[in-house]
Motif scaffolding. Structure first.
Motif, PDB file in Angstrom:
ATOM      1  N   SER A 108       0.793  -0.992   0.107  1.00 35.39           N
ATOM      2  CA  SER A 108      -0.014   0.031   0.011  1.00 35.39           C
ATOM      3  C   SER A 108       0.809   1.260  -0.006  1.00 35.39           C
ATOM      4  CB  SER A 108      -0.830   0.024   1.269  1.00 35.39           C
ATOM      5  OG  SER A 108      -0.185  -0.053   2.503  1.00 35.39           O
ATOM      6  N   GLU A 112      -0.819   3.289  -3.001  1.00 37.35           N
ATOM      7  CA  GLU A 112      -1.749   3.948  -2.823  1.00 37.35           C
ATOM      8  C   GLU A 112      -1.653   5.470  -2.416  1.00 37.35           C
ATOM      9  OE1 GLU A 112      -4.197   2.751   0.712  1.00 37.35           O
ATOM     10  OE2 GLU A 112      -4.354   0.642   0.053  1.00 37.35           O
ATOM     11  N   VAL A 113      -2.255   6.492  -3.092  1.00 35.05           N
ATOM     12  CA  VAL A 113      -1.793   7.876  -3.110  1.00 35.05           C
ATOM     13  C   VAL A 113      -1.687   8.398  -1.735  1.00 35.05           C
ATOM     14  CG1 VAL A 113      -2.680  10.128  -3.634  1.00 35.05           C
ATOM     15  CG2 VAL A 113      -2.701   8.214  -5.351  1.00 35.05           C
ATOM     16  N   ARG A 114      -2.684   7.923  -0.748  1.00 38.53           N
ATOM     17  CA  ARG A 114      -2.618   8.494   0.542  1.00 38.53           C
ATOM     18  C   ARG A 114      -1.204   8.226   1.381  1.00 38.53           C
ATOM     19  NH1 ARG A 114      -4.869   4.704   4.829  1.00 38.53           N
ATOM     20  NH2 ARG A 114      -4.939   2.486   3.644  1.00 38.53           N
ATOM     21  N   PHE A 115      -0.346   7.281   1.087  1.00 40.93           N
ATOM     22  CA  PHE A 115       0.924   7.221   1.543  1.00 40.93           C
ATOM     23  C   PHE A 115       1.780   7.934   0.801  1.00 40.93           C
ATOM     24  CE2 PHE A 115      -1.452   3.320   3.387  1.00 40.93           C
ATOM     25  CZ  PHE A 115      -1.673   3.933   4.589  1.00 40.93           C
ATOM     26  N   ASP A 117       2.174   9.931  -1.683  1.00 43.35           N
ATOM     27  CA  ASP A 117       2.273  11.385  -1.925  1.00 43.35           C
ATOM     28  C   ASP A 117       2.446  12.152  -0.563  1.00 43.35           C
ATOM     29  OD1 ASP A 117       2.117  10.858  -4.380  1.00 43.35           O
ATOM     30  OD2 ASP A 117       0.184  11.931  -4.828  1.00 43.35           O
ATOM     31  N   THR A 118       2.538  11.439   0.499  1.00 46.82           N
ATOM     32  CA  THR A 118       2.587  12.241   1.641  1.00 46.82           C
ATOM     33  C   THR A 118       4.259  12.876   1.911  1.00 46.82           C
ATOM     34  OG1 THR A 118       3.264  10.310   3.018  1.00 46.82           O
ATOM     35  CG2 THR A 118       1.114  11.099   2.961  1.00 46.82           C
TER      36      THR A 118
END
Length: 358
Positions: A108, A112-115, A117-118
């Motif tokens: 993930s 997953e972008v939520r991880f 792109d942080t």
């Protein structure tokens, strides 16, 4: 909370470990996930090879608590699993202590972008001494999103040992059922609604067809939707969370093991099923393609119609299932050894430690 990993060994004089490894992991409690299985397996491999291991799970330990324990443990290397959750903490501590930091990409974090792109993930990928990927498909994603990491990538395939088997009875499963097992924690990426709907047109031709879902709840909203669909599906049963030590028995009862995920990075469930000689049918995605050679070590499907067609064919051909399961077992046990997995990591650690402390 610090967990000291141990492995059973014959009684002998104490022997000093040749390396001290601090593992920072995202999860240690709750529903069984691939991350938990992977961390436990690799930790055992390190210990059996003579290293000393301390596990620091982020779901039960604060960053300050991890720092305090790291300071007292004094590791030679810090190994983090999941760049998005653990990478920043691990790379910060490694820099402060002057030791290498290795981050294993687990799925993930890169998908997953939520991880991905942080700022935390970007920091971790920029600072990690080395980045371990299970296969070249994962490393290609890493270099696509983090080009500066390309010179620090190590390909280390996962290892697997066949889970133990025992005779157990399972609720909702009859002896003459044709069992399609979907081992998956309940969250959207596992695409559990797909087989529930896709199998309905086959019930008339295969009245003993039974879809068995095994996994705990990670996404409660998605679980509510799945539960509603299951209640309206007499051809399906959800066993909930099954203890990992019992999964071998469940794999053995399955006639066909499924993976319907939207993305995967070499899933433990397929590795375990194949190690036990079970035939597998999986979504045609990069993480599954690494393990499943369609028609040789299992089957890959690209559409709902193809999925149904394969289920129908395989339900009627036990010999084909048996032969393919045997080839899957031979392939997995010869290419995905936990001893080689640990050996490759330890060789990487030695190399990095020698650069930090020549």
């Amino acid at each position: 909370m610090v967990e000291k990993i141990t492995a059973s060994r014959p009684a002998a004089a104490p022997k000093k470990a040749f390396m001290r490894i601090a593992i920072i992991a995202p999860y240690s409690t709750g529903p069984m996930r691939g991350n938990i299985t992977t961390v436990k397996r690799i930790s055992r491999g390190f210990i059996e090879a003579g290293a000393d291991v301390t596990l620091l799970p982020m779901d039960t330990t604060s960053p300050a608590g991890i720092r305090e324990q790291i300071d007292s443990y004094v590791p030679d290397v810090i190994h983090a699993f999941h760049a998005g959750i653990c990478g920043e903490v691990a790379s910060n501590l490694a820099e402060q202590l002057g030791v290498p930091c290795v981050i294993t990409i687990t799925g993930s974090d890169i998908n997953e972008v939520r991880f991905r792109d942080t700022d935390a993930m970007k920091f971790a990928m920029a600072r990690a001494t080395a980045i371990a990927c299970f296969d070249t498909a994962v490393s290609a994603k890493v270099t696509r999103y983090f080009p500066a990491a390309s010179g620090r990538i190590a390909i280390i395939p996962q290892g697997i040992a066949a889970p133990p088997c025992s005779r157990l009875s399972w609720p909702g499963i009859s002896p003459d059922d044709f069992v399609l097992l979907l081992p998956a924690a309940i969250r959207p990426v596992k695409n559990i609604l797909f087989p529930l709907a896709a199998l309905v047109p086959l019930i008339g031709d295969l009245p003993k067809l039974k879809l068995v879902v095994a996994g705990g709840v990670i996404d409660s909203g998605y679980a509510a939707i799945v539960s509603e669909e299951l209640a309206a599906s007499p051809h399906a049963v959800w066993l909930g969370e099954v203890p990992h030590e019992q999964m071998g028995s469940l794999y053995a009862r399955a006639d066909l093991v499924l993976n319907c995920s939207s993305y995967e990075d070499m899933p433990n469930s397929l590795l375990e099923a194949m190690a036990l000689g079970r035939p597998v049918l999986a979504a045609d995605i990069p993480g599954n393609q690494v393990l499943v050679r369609s028609g040789e070590t299992g089957w890959l499907y690209r559409s709902e119609d193809e999925f149904r067609s394969m289920v129908m064919q395989l339900a009627r051909d036990a010999a084909l299932r048996s032969d393919t399961g045997r080839r899957a077992r031979e392939y997995v046990l010869s290419h995905f050894s936990p001893h080689i997995e640990a050996k490759l990591y330890l060789e990487l650690f030695r190399k990095l430690v020698s650069v930090h402390h020549p």
